[in-house]
Each structure stands twice: as C-alpha cells, then as structure tokens.
Design an enzyme around this catalytic site. Structure first.
Site, short mmCIF file in Angstrom:
data_model
loop_
_atom_site.label_atom_id
_atom_site.label_comp_id
_atom_site.label_asym_id
_atom_site.label_seq_id
_atom_site.Cartn_x
_atom_site.Cartn_y
_atom_site.Cartn_z
N HIS A 313 26.32 2.63 -3.67
CA HIS A 313 26.87 3.44 -4.74
C HIS A 313 27.91 4.38 -4.16
O HIS A 313 27.74 4.88 -3.05
CB HIS A 313 25.76 4.24 -5.44
N ASP A 374 21.27 -0.62 -11.26
CA ASP A 374 21.35 -2.00 -11.72
C ASP A 374 20.32 -2.91 -11.07
O ASP A 374 20.06 -4.00 -11.56
CB ASP A 374 22.76 -2.56 -11.45
N1 ACO Z 1 26.20 -5.27 0.25
C1 ACO Z 1 26.70 -5.34 1.51
N2 ACO Z 1 27.59 -4.46 2.01
C2 ACO Z 1 28.00 -3.46 1.21
C3 ACO Z 1 27.52 -3.31 -0.11
C4 ACO Z 1 26.59 -4.27 -0.57
N3 ACO Z 1 26.10 -4.19 -1.82
N4 ACO Z 1 28.09 -2.23 -0.69
C5 ACO Z 1 28.91 -1.70 0.23
N5 ACO Z 1 28.85 -2.44 1.39
C6 ACO Z 1 29.54 -2.14 2.65
C7 ACO Z 1 31.01 -2.53 2.58
O1 ACO Z 1 31.22 -3.86 3.04
C8 ACO Z 1 31.63 -1.50 3.49
O2 ACO Z 1 31.34 -1.87 4.82
P1 ACO Z 1 32.33 -1.46 6.06
O3 ACO Z 1 32.49 0.04 5.98
O4 ACO Z 1 31.58 -1.91 7.28
O5 ACO Z 1 33.62 -2.21 5.81
C9 ACO Z 1 30.82 -0.22 3.21
O6 ACO Z 1 29.52 -0.70 2.79
C10 ACO Z 1 31.40 0.67 2.12
O7 ACO Z 1 31.65 -0.16 0.97
P2 ACO Z 1 32.75 0.19 -0.13
O8 ACO Z 1 32.97 -1.00 -0.98
O9 ACO Z 1 33.94 0.82 0.54
O10 ACO Z 1 31.99 1.34 -0.92
P3 ACO Z 1 32.39 1.88 -2.33
O11 ACO Z 1 31.83 3.25 -2.43
O12 ACO Z 1 33.86 1.69 -2.54
O13 ACO Z 1 31.66 0.86 -3.33
C11 ACO Z 1 30.05 -0.16 -4.68
C12 ACO Z 1 30.52 1.14 -4.01
C13 ACO Z 1 31.21 -0.79 -5.47
C14 ACO Z 1 28.93 0.16 -5.67
C15 ACO Z 1 29.56 -1.14 -3.59
O14 ACO Z 1 28.47 -0.57 -2.88
C16 ACO Z 1 29.18 -2.52 -4.13
O15 ACO Z 1 30.05 -3.38 -4.26
N6 ACO Z 1 27.87 -2.73 -4.49
C17 ACO Z 1 27.44 -3.98 -5.08
C18 ACO Z 1 27.80 -3.98 -6.57
C19 ACO Z 1 26.92 -3.04 -7.38
O16 ACO Z 1 25.70 -3.03 -7.23
N7 ACO Z 1 27.56 -2.26 -8.26
C20 ACO Z 1 26.85 -1.35 -9.17
C21 ACO Z 1 27.18 0.06 -8.85
S1 ACO Z 1 26.19 1.14 -9.82
C22 ACO Z 1 26.97 1.21 -11.30
O17 ACO Z 1 28.13 0.97 -11.46
C23 ACO Z 1 26.15 1.58 -12.39
#
Ligand code: ACO
Length: 440
Positions: A313, A374
């Site tokens: 998140h 979620d």
């Molecule tokens: N699985 C594996 N790796 C992940 C995940 C995940 N679910 N989420 C983030 N990471 C990793 C990224 O690859 C990145 O790694 P790095 O720094 O080594 O390159 C790091 O964690 C940061 O990720 P970002 O995408 O930059 O984080 P951001 O804050 O932009 O994204 C998000 C947050 C979109 C929720 C992300 O964690 C994700 O895609 N999660 C899966 C989708 C999800 O569950 N979304 C629902 C969010 S809750 C809502 O909207 C109600």
C-alpha cells in the site's frame, strides 16, 4: 534547509530555500495530528522552480477535515472516529452522513436519511434502454460509471444547495440499484425493482439475487457483512480515485460526472480492481496445486511481471487496519454462512498460508508489504456469493460516500481553484516544420 529560528522542531514554522541567488521562506502548515507540509504556493513565482513528484508520494493536494491516516501506525479515522469503532458500532448510511456532514447524525437525521435514500432507489424507466444498448459481456465497472454519468442527463445540473442535497441522496440511493442492474444485465436476467421495506444492504442483495420467479430473503449475517465492507471502504483520503473526483470536480463538472470519473479510476488493478485480482490469484494458486511458496517466489521475481495482489500500500507501511478487521470478520462470516467448507474455505486457507509465507519473507518484510483491504474482502465477497466481476463495484458502492464528502468539501473551500499541475517538458526543443515531400 530549515530556517534558523525554526531549527527547534517544535517551533518550526517555515523552511528557507535558496536557488540561483533567489531566496524564499516557505511557510510550514500543520494538521491537527501534527503532520507537516511546506506550502509552496509562492515557489514558482519567486524562484521559477516547480516541484516534481512522480506518483504524488510527497504532495499534499488539499487540506481536508474528513479522513486521517497514519500509515506507519496503521491508523484510519473518519472525522476523528476510529475505523474499528465505526466498524463495530455504526452502519453504512450513518457513516456516509458522518463523512459528508462532519458529525454523526441525530436520530431524526438518521431516520430522514434512511427514508429519503429508500424512496429514491428506483431508476427512471428509460434506463432500461440504456442497459439494453450495452453488450452483455461488459464489465460492470464501466457500466456503472456510464450509468452514474447518465444520471446527469436525467436530473438538474444547477448547483443550488437543494439540488446538491438531492443529488447526494440520489447517488446513495441509486448506486446499489445500478450495480444490481449491471449484474442482471450481464447474466441476462430481468431487473428486480427495489423494495422500500428492506434496509440498504438487504435491498441490494435482493436486487442481485431474487428473480421474478423466486424471491430472495437476505440472511442478516450476509447483509451485516456487506454493510461492514461498505463502511471500511467508505473513504481513504486522497487516493487515486478520490483525487480524480476532486480534479474533475475542480473544473466545476457536475457531481454525477465526477463520481463517474472516480468509478473509472477505481477500476484499475492497482487500485480497487485488486480485489477481483486477489480472488483470481487465489484461484490460480488453487488450480496449480496450492503451492503458495512458488507464487511468492514469482511475485519477488521482477522479470515475472507478477505481484502478490492484495499486498502493499502506498501509505500503510506497517499494516492496513481495514485488513485486520476483515481478517477477523472473514472467519466469522465463513463460519456463519456455511462457507467454512468447500471452495471458499479452500481459498481462505490459501489466503492465510500466503499471508503467513509473505509476512515471514525477507523481501516482503524489507519492502514493508502487508495485506491490504483487498486481500480479505475478495474472500468475504466470495463467501457472500457475490460474483468476482462485481467485487470492485462493491468497493465503489462503499467509496461513493467518501467521494461525495471530498467533492463537497472541495467545492465549499473558499480557496478552491481548478486543479492544474505543471510538468517538466522533456520533448524536442523548437524545430522547423518539414514538408511531407522532404520527410524520409
Ligand atoms: N508484490 C510484490 N512486490 C511488490 C508489491 C507486491 N504486491 N507491491 C510493491 N512491490 C514492490 C515493488 O516491486 C517495488 O520493489 P523495488 O523497490 O525493489 O523496485 C516496491 O515494492 C515498491 O513498489 P511500488 O509499486 O513503487 O509501490 P507503490 O507505493 O507505488 O504501490 C501498490 C503501491 C500499487 C498498492 C503496490 O503495492 C501494488 O501494486 N500492490 C498490488 C496491487 C494491490 O493490492 N492494490 C490494492 C491497493 S489497496 C487499494 O487500492 C484499496
């Protein structure tokens, strides 16, 4: 660089910035929970600088009195009330009132809201033609977005206080009817009219699952579980869809159109669309023999393109308080509605094992990735027999009240301006037009 007199943290009220011989003192704004922001309103005029903040991770787009989140401590409050207390003691319509009006309703206000929402649940009969025009296989999210936007063609667009109040009631009342119609349309069943003797969630469930040949009486446990989910989803400050509602609303577009834009933003898999993806991911793991470790390894491998859906998140870096509430509710709901056996129980078991493996994995620990709202909502929706393409629509039904509250707060703000970010241009510098005959 912090200003000299502000070097004592408790007294810090400005930040000094020097750039190419120009100095500016930027005021520091403090929220009621002591969160601090640098007010850069004069930055560009004074220094020529703008800020660049990909994904807006450091940008406060507004001041808001609606929702408070402390992502490090896992705190979420609506208008000062803790989410766990609201989840336990309140109901969705009461929470909607709280978000929109700032205070919990009195008994009379709560009764009036229930009454007016109940009496506005029907759709104009011409909506049948609207649904008829759409393909059956359409995802219910764009169908709902289009239907909500279409409401502006049926109702006034004047922004008097009375019209706004009517619009708010119509949205809260008609969203469940629209959602149920979108579903019925997708499976080719007749639409069910709303019933005024039922509460908000029981009415929705009946419109989803009854047919003209067979009535459906919602189990109170199922209706309460749905109500809880709506409360937990009701607002989450300046997330992607809410910021979309505010940005569209900043052009003074009508309320219905702004909410339609919010629904569209919520649809994406990185936002509300993740709940559908979670259940699809759990299904995939089940189909591949339940090997959770293999899936976790794939999610860590950046070249795989896979992520653990329902994990991570932007603001919660410790735990998502909504996920904790849902985890508890999930086991209870499954026990009570008999989902403790069969496919749903299997998915819940995989979800629990997935969570356990991920929470002990160095990658997930160091990246501060925890289950989000979620992760468990999909399993509960599944137990409630909500079809997976409707999961994000459920989210939209809950978030609706937050979008309305944020839209209203923005419009009433005396400092309100159209939203218009800047950019750093990286394209070609000025060049001369090349006639067609001279192009390679
Ligand atoms: N699985 C594996 N790796 C992940 C995940 C995940 N679910 N989420 C983030 N990471 C990793 C990224 O690859 C990145 O790694 P790095 O720094 O080594 O390159 C790091 O964690 C940061 O990720 P970002 O995408 O930059 O984080 P951001 O804050 O932009 O994204 C998000 C947050 C979109 C929720 C992300 O964690 C994700 O895609 N999660 C899966 C989708 C999800 O569950 N979304 C629902 C969010 S809750 C809502 O909207 C109600």
């Amino acid at each position: 660089m912090a200003s000299k007199e502000s070097s004592v943290t408790a007294l810090q009220d400005s930040v000094d910035l020097a750039f190419e011989g120009k100095n500016i003192r930027l005021p520091v704004v403090r929220g009621t929970e002591d969160e601090v922001a640098v007010d850069i309103a004069k930055l560009r005029d004074t220094t020529g600088l703008i800020t660049l903040d990909n994904g807006y991770g450091n940008t406060g787009s507004c001041q808001s009195a609606i929702t408070f989140i402390d992502g490090d401590k896992g705190i979420l409050r609506y208008r000062g009330y803790d989410i766990a207390e609201l989840a336990e003691k309140s109901n969705y319509l009461e929470v909607a009132w709280l978000l929109i009006h700032g205070e919990l309703p009195t008994a009379a206000q709560a009764a009036e809201l229930r009454n007016s929402v109940t009496r506005h649940t029907m759709l104009h009969e011409d909506f049948r033609r609207f649904f008829d025009a759409l393909p059956k296989q359409a995802h219910p999210m764009p169908v709902c977005a289009a239907a909500i936007s279409t409401l502006s063609t049926f109702y006034g667009e004047k922004e008097t206080e009375a019209e706004i109040q009517d619009g708010i009631v119509r949205l809260l009342a008609k969203m469940p009817t629209i959602a149920a119609c979108a579903y019925k349309h997708s499976i080719g069943q007749p639409f069910m009219y709303p019933r005024n003797d039922l509460d908000y969630c029981s009415n929705f469930l009946r419109m989803m699952f009854a047919t003209p040949c067979e009535d459906y009486v919602a189990d109170p446990v199922v209706a309460r579980a749905l109500d809880l989910l709506l409360i937990l989803h009701a607002d989450h400050e300046q997330n992607c869809s809410t910021s979309t509602v505010r940005l569209v609303g900043s052009s003074k577009a009508p309320l219905f159109a702004c909410i339609a834009a919010g629904i569209t933003a919520l649809w994406g898999p990185l936002h509300g669309g993740a709940n559908q993806q979670v259940i699809e991911m759990l299904d995939d793991i089940a189909r591949e023999g339940g090997n959770v470790e293999k899936f976790v390894a794939r999610a860590k491998d950046k070249t795989s393109g896979a992520r653990l859906m329902g994990f991570g998140h932007r603001v919660y870096k410790n735990y998502d308080p909504r996920a904790s509430i849902l985890k508890k509710s999930c086991t209870e709901v499954l026990r009570k509605v008999g989902g403790g056996k069969g496919e749903t129980a299997r998915l819940l078991d995989i979800a629990m094992r997935l969570e356990d493996v991920a929470l002990h994995d160095e990658y997930f620990i160091s990246h501060k990735l925890y289950p989000n709202v979620d992760f468990y909502s999909g399993v509960i929706y599944k137990a409630l027999e909500i079809p997976s393409n409707m999961f994000t629509v459920m989210f939209a039904m809950g978030r609706l009240s937050g979008w309305i509250a944020q839209w209203r707060e923005m419009r009433r703000d005396p400092t309100f301006r159209i939203g218009r970010p800047r950019q750093v241009y990286t394209g070609p510098a000025l060049r001369a037009y090349v006639p067609l005959s001279k192009r390679g």
